[in-house]
Design an enzyme around this catalytic site. Structure first.
Site, PDB file in Angstrom:
ATOM      1  N   SER A 170      -8.150   1.063   7.879  1.00  0.00           N
ATOM      2  CA  SER A 170      -8.346   2.197   6.601  1.00  0.00           C
ATOM      3  C   SER A 170      -9.790   1.851   6.023  1.00  0.00           C
ATOM      4  CB  SER A 170      -6.927   1.935   5.330  1.00  0.00           C
ATOM      5  OG  SER A 170      -7.093   0.775   4.963  1.00  0.00           O
ATOM      6  N   HIS A 183     -13.674  -7.912   1.312  1.00  0.00           N
ATOM      7  CA  HIS A 183     -13.100  -9.336   0.930  1.00  0.00           C
ATOM      8  C   HIS A 183     -12.111  -8.413  -0.222  1.00  0.00           C
ATOM      9  CE1 HIS A 183     -11.449 -13.379   2.007  1.00  0.00           C
ATOM     10  NE2 HIS A 183     -11.120 -13.814   0.575  1.00  0.00           N
TER      11      HIS A 183
HETATM   12  C1  GRF Z   1      -8.728  -5.065   4.030  1.00  0.00           C
HETATM   13  O1  GRF Z   1      -7.695  -5.002   3.006  1.00  0.00           O
HETATM   14  C2  GRF Z   1      -9.782  -5.487   3.821  1.00  0.00           C
HETATM   15  O2  GRF Z   1     -10.134  -6.580   2.372  1.00  0.00           O
HETATM   16  C3  GRF Z   1      -9.072  -7.417   4.553  1.00  0.00           C
HETATM   17  O3  GRF Z   1      -8.779  -6.776   5.797  1.00  0.00           O
HETATM   18  C4  GRF Z   1      -8.479  -5.434   5.380  1.00  0.00           C
HETATM   19  C5  GRF Z   1      -8.579  -4.764   6.193  1.00  0.00           C
HETATM   20  O4  GRF Z   1      -7.563  -3.448   6.073  1.00  0.00           O
HETATM   21  N1  GRF Z   1     -10.196  -7.885   5.011  1.00  0.00           N
HETATM   22  P1  GRF Z   1      -7.440  -1.618   6.797  1.00  0.00           P
HETATM   23  O5  GRF Z   1      -7.269  -2.466   8.263  1.00  0.00           O
HETATM   24  O6  GRF Z   1      -9.282  -1.506   6.686  1.00  0.00           O
HETATM   25  O7  GRF Z   1      -6.868  -1.057   6.234  1.00  0.00           O
END
Ligand code: GRF
Length: 203
Positions: free
Chosen positions: A16, A106
């Site tokens: 996402s 993060h």
């Molecule tokens: C997110 O929660 C980000 O903070 C963490 O990994 C997750 C990735 O989510 N580092 P997406 O794959 O971008 O939906």
């Protein structure tokens, strides 16, 4: 010579955040040089490879990664849910005078809950305030200088899914903002006697 206004995204998950950055890049004419994945992840199905070339490079295969980076010459890298640590030579590739041109998103209020599963661990502990951090990458585990942080409150009745949804909403707001500041070369480090921090010019 690095290709200005160009970048790569590293991801290992749903994608996402990666999609959000590619959307912001398209709107602003930045050049998305690659999506780099370390595994077969859902993000691969969500990105049009004709728009953004997708490369599968196992983590640890730093020579292959460096060859790719030398060929593509991206100025910035963004870690959008990348679950591996980048090697020292990769950090060197993105090194500028004041910082390494890599930002990570993060899912916690760093320095709380570095490493994997930030939301799940904070939720399990029962924290009342959690949040999201965008930070520069350095050689430590989620230890680089914060660029942006934003909190959200946890209500007692919140399920884990609701808790994560609150965080993801903030991620999707913060990361594109920091992304644009980075791509526009607006981020700078302010050094004071006892501290240093990130600042930027408002546009
Ligand atoms: C997110 O929660 C980000 O903070 C963490 O990994 C997750 C990735 O989510 N580092 P997406 O794959 O971008 O939906």
């Amino acid at each position: 010579m690095l290709d200005s206004k160009s970048f790569v995204v590293f991801a290992s998950g749903e994608g996402s955040n990666a999609l959000n950055l590619f959307k912001a890049a398209k709107e602003r004419g930045y050049h998305a040089k690659a999506l780099i994945v370390d595994r077969e992840a859902p993000v691969i199905q969500r990105v049009d490879p004709h728009e953004v070339p997708i490369y599968r490079i196992r983590s640890g295969n730093e020579i292959e990664l460096l060859n790719l980076l030398s060929e593509l010459k991206p100025k910035w890298a963004f870690l959008a849910g990348y679950k591996k640590i980048l090697g020292a030579a990769t950090l060197d590739f993105f090194k500028s005078a004041d910082f390494i041109r890599i930002l990570n998103i993060h899912p916690s209020l760093l320095p709380a809950y570095p490493g994997l599963n930030g939301y799940e661990r904070a939720y399990k502990d029962g924290v009342r305030v959690s949040g999201v951090t965008v930070h520069f990458v350095d050689s430590g585990l989620d230890t680089g200088l914060s660029v942006m942080q934003k909190t959200f409150s946890r209500e007692k009745k919140d399920s884990l899914a609701e808790f994560i949804a609150k965080g993801k909403k903030i991620e999707h707001e913060l990361f594109p903002k920091a992304f644009v500041l980075a791509m526009e070369d607006k981020l700078k480090i302010i050094k004071k006697e006892n501290s240093h921090f990130v600042d930027w010019e408002e546009s």
